[in-house]
Design a protein around this motif. Structure first.
Motif, mmCIF file in Angstrom:
data_model
loop_
_atom_site.group_PDB
_atom_site.id
_atom_site.type_symbol
_atom_site.label_atom_id
_atom_site.label_comp_id
_atom_site.label_asym_id
_atom_site.label_seq_id
_atom_site.Cartn_x
_atom_site.Cartn_y
_atom_site.Cartn_z
ATOM 1 N N GLU A 224 0.819 -1.209 0.000
ATOM 2 C CA GLU A 224 0.000 0.000 0.000
ATOM 3 C C GLU A 224 0.853 1.258 0.000
ATOM 4 N N MET A 225 2.005 1.204 0.678
ATOM 5 C CA MET A 225 2.861 2.388 0.736
ATOM 6 C C MET A 225 3.898 2.433 -0.371
ATOM 7 N N GLY A 226 3.958 1.378 -1.217
ATOM 8 C CA GLY A 226 4.879 1.382 -2.343
ATOM 9 C C GLY A 226 6.231 0.759 -2.057
ATOM 10 N N LEU A 227 6.393 0.196 -0.855
ATOM 11 C CA LEU A 227 7.664 -0.434 -0.518
ATOM 12 C C LEU A 227 7.887 -1.706 -1.328
ATOM 13 N N VAL A 228 6.818 -2.456 -1.567
ATOM 14 C CA VAL A 228 6.915 -3.625 -2.442
ATOM 15 C C VAL A 228 6.004 -3.407 -3.642
ATOM 16 N N ASP A 229 6.321 -4.108 -4.738
ATOM 17 C CA ASP A 229 5.621 -3.880 -6.004
ATOM 18 C C ASP A 229 4.436 -4.808 -6.222
ATOM 19 N N ALA A 230 4.473 -5.984 -5.595
ATOM 20 C CA ALA A 230 3.381 -6.933 -5.765
ATOM 21 C C ALA A 230 3.316 -7.835 -4.549
ATOM 22 N N VAL A 231 2.095 -8.242 -4.178
ATOM 23 C CA VAL A 231 1.881 -9.147 -3.051
ATOM 24 C C VAL A 231 1.256 -10.421 -3.571
ATOM 25 N N ASP A 232 1.821 -11.553 -3.155
ATOM 26 C CA ASP A 232 1.316 -12.842 -3.603
ATOM 27 C C ASP A 232 1.681 -13.890 -2.563
ATOM 28 N N PRO A 233 0.786 -14.852 -2.281
ATOM 29 C CA PRO A 233 1.134 -15.906 -1.328
ATOM 30 C C PRO A 233 2.382 -16.685 -1.734
ATOM 31 N N SER A 234 2.660 -16.718 -3.031
ATOM 32 C CA SER A 234 3.878 -17.352 -3.521
ATOM 33 C C SER A 234 4.686 -16.322 -4.304
ATOM 34 N N PRO A 235 5.446 -15.482 -3.609
ATOM 35 C CA PRO A 235 6.140 -14.387 -4.299
ATOM 36 C C PRO A 235 7.163 -14.871 -5.323
ATOM 37 N N GLU A 236 7.787 -16.035 -5.081
ATOM 38 C CA GLU A 236 8.753 -16.568 -6.045
ATOM 39 C C GLU A 236 8.061 -16.910 -7.357
ATOM 40 N N ALA A 237 6.920 -17.602 -7.268
ATOM 41 C CA ALA A 237 6.183 -17.972 -8.476
ATOM 42 C C ALA A 237 5.673 -16.733 -9.202
ATOM 43 N N ALA A 238 5.225 -15.736 -8.443
ATOM 44 C CA ALA A 238 4.730 -14.503 -9.066
ATOM 45 C C ALA A 238 5.847 -13.794 -9.817
ATOM 46 N N ALA A 239 7.049 -13.791 -9.246
ATOM 47 C CA ALA A 239 8.185 -13.145 -9.902
ATOM 48 C C ALA A 239 8.573 -13.886 -11.174
ATOM 49 N N VAL A 240 8.599 -15.216 -11.108
ATOM 50 C CA VAL A 240 8.936 -16.012 -12.295
ATOM 51 C C VAL A 240 7.897 -15.793 -13.389
ATOM 52 N N THR A 241 6.619 -15.734 -13.017
ATOM 53 C CA THR A 241 5.557 -15.489 -13.994
ATOM 54 C C THR A 241 5.735 -14.125 -14.650
ATOM 55 N N TYR A 242 6.114 -13.122 -13.857
ATOM 56 C CA TYR A 242 6.355 -11.791 -14.415
ATOM 57 C C TYR A 242 7.471 -11.846 -15.460
ATOM 58 N N VAL A 243 8.564 -12.524 -15.123
ATOM 59 C CA VAL A 243 9.675 -12.629 -16.070
ATOM 60 C C VAL A 243 9.232 -13.352 -17.338
ATOM 61 N N GLU A 244 8.553 -14.468 -17.150
ATOM 62 C CA GLU A 244 8.148 -15.285 -18.295
ATOM 63 C C GLU A 244 7.176 -14.541 -19.199
ATOM 64 N N THR A 245 6.280 -13.767 -18.595
ATOM 65 C CA THR A 245 5.245 -13.071 -19.357
ATOM 66 C C THR A 245 5.735 -11.766 -19.974
ATOM 67 N N HIS A 246 6.492 -10.989 -19.185
ATOM 68 C CA HIS A 246 6.788 -9.618 -19.595
ATOM 69 C C HIS A 246 8.222 -9.374 -20.052
ATOM 70 N N LEU A 247 9.171 -10.215 -19.670
ATOM 71 C CA LEU A 247 10.576 -9.939 -19.991
ATOM 72 C C LEU A 247 11.175 -10.947 -20.970
ATOM 73 N N LYS A 248 10.911 -12.227 -20.780
ATOM 74 C CA LYS A 248 11.513 -13.253 -21.629
ATOM 75 C C LYS A 248 11.200 -13.061 -23.115
ATOM 76 N N PRO A 249 9.995 -12.616 -23.490
ATOM 77 C CA PRO A 249 9.717 -12.439 -24.924
ATOM 78 C C PRO A 249 10.458 -11.256 -25.567
ATOM 79 N N LYS A 250 11.090 -10.417 -24.751
ATOM 80 C CA LYS A 250 11.722 -9.211 -25.279
ATOM 81 C C LYS A 250 13.144 -9.497 -25.769
ATOM 82 N N SER A 251 13.670 -8.593 -26.597
ATOM 83 C CA SER A 251 15.080 -8.638 -26.977
ATOM 84 C C SER A 251 15.925 -8.333 -25.746
#
Length: 252
Positions: A167-194
């Motif tokens: 809520e205060m901006g200290l963290v960017d995303a909240v998830d019960p499985s933060p590791e899986a959420a981070a990997v999903t972010y990479v796979e979805t938003h970063l891996k397809p890029k140059s």
């Protein structure tokens, strides 16, 4: 100490803190993290780094023993060297936080580009409770949560939950499985890029921010080493913590 693996077809470097108990950020841990990052810095296929932790806690913080006057200069300079490397890393550094993420552990997390946290994680800078201040956090927190909230956390030494941190901006995303959420972010938003274009985007987005934080880091490091550590109360607070007794402040 730090397990490193390449995932997602070699595009994601996963660094796992693994030092029972509670992944204390000491000289050995700092060196292992810095070395693992340096080894892959020029990997042209890399699109992201994920810093995570084995066990229920990300980190209880820096080694209090290494904060004592005879060793604090070397410890602080090595920690700040790691912070600089993470700040200027050529690809996004994601951090997954569970459990306690305190002191030097939170400073390492904030040096990353994005923090994913469990809702019941506990994040804070408790240094003032020991009679010292948090140098890197003094430079990193205001950019994340604003000056007023940063001062609250730095002066009070209180901790906040992962949900409140979001809520205060200290963290960017909240998830019960933060590791899986981070990997999903990479796979979805970063891996397809140059990967090469992504590196340019990181430089463009972060250059001014990094210059500002690093300049401030030099200032607060000098304040800590040259002034704070010459006071009686700073040493008393550290000694009291190690002796498991209540500190006796003399305000000098």
């Amino acid at each position: 100490m730090v397990a490193d693996t390449l995932a997602l077809d070699g595009t994601l470097l996963r660094l796992k803190l693994n030092r029972p108990k509670a992944n204390i950020v000491d000289a050995e841990m700092i060196g292992a993290l810095d070395g693992a990052l340096a080894a892959q810095q020029d990997n042209r296929d890399l699109v992201a780094v994920l810093v995570e932790a084995e066990g229920p806690h990300f980190s209880f913080g820096a080694s209090v023993e290494e904060h004592l006057p005879e060793s604090c200069e070397q410890m602080l300079k090595s920690l700040h060297g790691l912070v600089r490397r993470m700040l200027e890393y050529p690809v996004p550094v994601l951090v997954a936080v569970r459990g306690q993420c305190l002191g030097g552990g939170l400073e390492v997390a904030m040096a990353g580009h994005m923090i994913f946290a469990a809702p019941d994680a506990n994040l804070g800078q408790p240094e003032m409770l020991l009679g010292v201040f948090a140098p890197a956090a003094s430079c990193l927190l205001p950019g994340r949560v604003g000056q007023a909230r940063a001062e609250d956390l730095l002066y009070s030494g209180r901790s906040v939950s992962g949900a409140d941190a979001a809520e205060m901006g200290l963290v960017d995303a909240v998830d019960p499985s933060p590791e899986a959420a981070a990997v999903t972010y990479v796979e979805t938003h970063l891996k397809p890029k140059s990967a090469s274009s992504l590196r340019m985007a990181v430089r463009a987005a972060r250059a001014g921010y990094c210059r500002q934080v690093i300049a401030r880091l030099d200032e607060v490091e000098a304040l800590y080493l040259d002034e704070l550590m010459s006071t009686r109360d700073a040493v008393e607070g550290l000694d009291a913590f190690l002796a498991k007794r209540t500190a006796k402040w003399e305000n000098r």
